[in-house]
Scaffold this active site. Structure first.
Site, PDB file in Angstrom:
ATOM      1  N   ASN A  41       0.803   0.503   5.776  1.00 46.46           N
ATOM      2  CA  ASN A  41       1.367  -0.348   4.719  1.00 46.46           C
ATOM      3  C   ASN A  41       2.075  -1.511   5.390  1.00 46.46           C
ATOM      4  OD1 ASN A  41       4.297  -0.062   2.587  1.00 46.46           O
ATOM      5  ND2 ASN A  41       2.608  -1.489   2.436  1.00 46.46           N
ATOM      6  N   GLY A  42       1.697  -2.729   5.025  1.00 47.79           N
ATOM      7  CA  GLY A  42       2.358  -3.897   5.599  1.00 47.79           C
ATOM      8  C   GLY A  42       1.345  -4.920   6.035  1.00 47.79           C
ATOM      9  N   TYR A  68      10.457  -4.863  -7.660  1.00 43.70           N
ATOM     10  CA  TYR A  68       9.192  -4.589  -8.338  1.00 43.70           C
ATOM     11  C   TYR A  68       8.397  -3.413  -7.778  1.00 43.70           C
ATOM     12  CZ  TYR A  68       4.203  -5.306  -9.473  1.00 43.70           C
ATOM     13  OH  TYR A  68       2.892  -5.131  -9.845  1.00 43.70           O
ATOM     14  N   CYS A  89       0.857  -1.172   0.000  1.00 41.63           N
ATOM     15  CA  CYS A  89       0.000   0.000   0.000  1.00 41.63           C
ATOM     16  C   CYS A  89       0.896   1.226   0.000  1.00 41.63           C
ATOM     17  CB  CYS A  89      -0.865   0.062   1.259  1.00 41.63           C
ATOM     18  SG  CYS A  89      -2.027  -1.310   1.392  1.00 41.63           S
ATOM     19  N   GLY A 114      -0.900   0.474  -4.812  1.00 36.38           N
ATOM     20  CA  GLY A 114      -2.211  -0.073  -4.456  1.00 36.38           C
ATOM     21  C   GLY A 114      -3.267   0.527  -5.356  1.00 36.38           C
TER      22      GLY A 114
END
Ligand SMILES: O=P(O)(O)OC[C@H]1O[C@H](OP(=O)(O)OP(=O)(O)O)[C@H](O)[C@@H]1O
Ligand SMILES: NC(=O)CC[C@H](N)C(=O)O
Ligand SMILES: [Mg+2]
Length: 514
Positions: free
Chosen positions: A101-102, A257, A2, A28
């Site tokens: 995020n995570g 990526y 995210c 995201g």
């Protein structure tokens, strides 16, 4: 993955937050949200969809205030329900909103504790709602009517003690300020920046430096693992290490990526790391195929592999050609929910320029092969376009193990390289030859940018989980609850999944979903 952002400004932050989210969109694509604070009022808009679809002028004008946070979501827990879009809100203490995020690896245990011991209700299956409630509980435990920086940092310490896994966080404490923190391994990235205005300094906290610089801030630095930052309502900034035993182990897949190439994470330029991946992969191709290889042309699979492929071609001294054109209106396929959507999107997204393939031996380069969706389709397209031989090279090693830290790869059986030899993968994707990067070379590609980092989270490649709390049982449960068919059910209650979670927006929502 995210994307998160928070801004403590001197004038309205709604447009800057929106702009930052568009820059973080690659992290995201499923949902987006912004919450702002003016005085003691919060204004929230969040929904499923891309940033440009979630926010219209009527929403933007109502997102008032000089403080705010935003989120773009790629789910790794719970469902894709819009009720799990972020930021999340809890009213006590003070009114706290949070974007994460995570992925927490002990979310279920904590949720149980939150209910039994802390008497808190969690309404969704999202680990981020759990994280918010832990932070809120720890802040409440300080027992202050007006919390200061010491109270905030104590609360973050409490979060580090209770939460396991990966978390890059921005949170807003209504009327008191903006907070950011990073898990004690620094698995997920968080950086902060500042800019001068006639009214004083403004601060920004974000997942990637590109969101900081694109908005005209300059990057101050990354948060260290376990470190927190707090900007109070007077605009004063404080940072403090809040973990007992922080150990740098950032996620190497950010460099492969996830991150944009124009970002610098933990003082490593993502762009340069990808160039080094290309160089090292070229060396391996030389070793494996010999100096007399028969490759006529090197081609990237747009977008992410471009940087590595250019360097690879240079180093091999073979022509670089863009043989596939990408439809710019289709997003990233790997982070789409559901295999059928991902598969269809590859064909819609990439189209060959036939003359680049006719009668040639082509080497296609991608940053990684995960489920094998992209390479299978692409190799067939290259053959249909008239290629003689199609070789395939991956700038990352075989992805064999699930990810538990914020990338939605929950089931090893969905990974094409799991339990297969390289030759078996090669046969399955229909290539004439397959060359994977060695893990040591991948690590070196990142480390050469910052030799002070001695460890990376490489769990998807080697099955070693840096937080030390992952066992086969955990992975089995994760696979059962989040594999493709489980997600299909969860997101389609009609097919036997849980009933849709009702969003509980109170009065925060600037406009209720229609
Ligand atoms: O083996 P798979 O499961 O297909 O996953 C790997 C592919 O997915 C990603 O591309 P994506 O289309 O998401 O994004 P990009 O345009 O940034 O390359 C990645 O760059 C690979 O091309
Ligand atoms: N990819 C992520 O960072 C996901 C954040 C959070 N676990 C969610 O599912 O919303
Ligand atoms: Mg790709």
């Amino acid at each position: 993955m995210c994307g998160i952002v928070g801004i403590a400004g001197k004038s309205a932050v709604n447009q800057s937050l929106y702009d930052a989210l568009t820059v973080l969109q690659h992290r995201g694509q499923d949902a987006a949200g912004i919450v702002t604070c003016q005085g003691d009022r919060l204004f929230l808009r969040k929904d499923n969809g891309m940033v440009r679809d979630v926010f219209h002028t009527r929403h933007m004008t109502r997102l008032a205030g000089n403080y705010g946070i935003g989120h773009v979501r790629y789910p790794t827990a719970g469902s894709s329900s819009s009720a799990e879009a972020q930021p999340f809100y809890v009213n006590s203490p003070y009114g706290i909103t949070l974007a994460h995020n995570g992925n927490l690896t002990n979310a279920n245990d904590i949720a149980e504790d939150l209910f039994r011991t802390d008497l808190r209700h969690i309404n969704t299956d999202s680990d981020s709602e759990v994280l918010l409630n832990v932070f809120a509980h720890e802040l409440q435990a300080q027992g202050k009517l007006r919390p200061n920086e010491d109270d905030i940092f104590q609360a973050v310490q409490g979060v580090h003690r209770r939460c396991k896994g990966a978390y890059g966080v921005v949170a807003m404490i209504t009327g008191y300020g903006l907070v950011g923190f990073r898990d004690p391994h620094g698995i997920r990235p968080v950086a902060f920046g500042e800019r001068d205005t006639p009214d004083g300094k403004e601060y920004i906290i974000a997942s990637e430096s590109v969101a900081i610089t694109a908005l005209g801030f300059h990057t101050v630095r990354d948060l260290a693992p376990g470190e927190a930052i707090f900007i109070n309502d007077n605009g004063q900034m404080f940072t403090r290490q809040c973990a007992d035993n922080p150990q740098y182990a950032p996620c190497i897949f950010e460099y492969v990526y996830f991150a944009r190439p124009d970002s610098t994470i933990d003082n490593i330029s993502v762009y340069k790391a990808r160039m080094r991946m290309g160089e090292k992969l070229a060396n391996k191709i030389r070793r494996v195929m010999g100096e007399n290889h028969d490759i006529d042309v090197v081609m990237p699979i747009p977008d992410t592999s471009r940087t590595a492929a250019i360097e690879l071609a240079n180093k091999l001294n073979v022509k670089y050609r863009e043989g596939f054109m990408k439809n710019r209106y289709i997003g990233r396929t790997f982070i789409m929910p559901g295999q059928s959507q991902r598969k269809k999107s590859v064909r819609q997204k990439l189209n060959p320029i036939e003359l680049e393939f006719k009668g040639k031996n082509v080497l296609l380069v991608d940053d990684s092969i995960v489920r094998g969706t992209t390479c299978r389709e692409i190799i067939q397209m290259a053959r249909d376009a008239g290629a003689l031989k199609v070789y395939f090279a991956s700038a990352a090693p075989p992805v064999k193990y699930p990810n538990v830290y914020g990338i939605d790869m929950p089931a090893k059986t969905e990974l094409i390289a799991h339990g297969r030899t390289e030759q078996e993968v090669c046969d399955l994707i229909g290539a004439d030859g397959l060359i994977y990067q060695d893990l040591d070379d991948l690590i070196a590609s990142a480390r050469e940018g910052n030799p002070e980092i001695t460890e990376f989270d490489c769990s998807v490649f080697n099955g070693e989980y840096v937080t030390g709390d992952i066992d086969e049982d955990y992975l089995d449960r994760l696979a059962a609850s989040r594999n493709d068919s489980a997600q299909r059910k969860k997101n389609n209650p009609g097919q036997g999944g849980a009933p849709t979670i009702v969003d509980l927006p109170n009065d925060l929502q600037v406009e209720l979903p229609i």
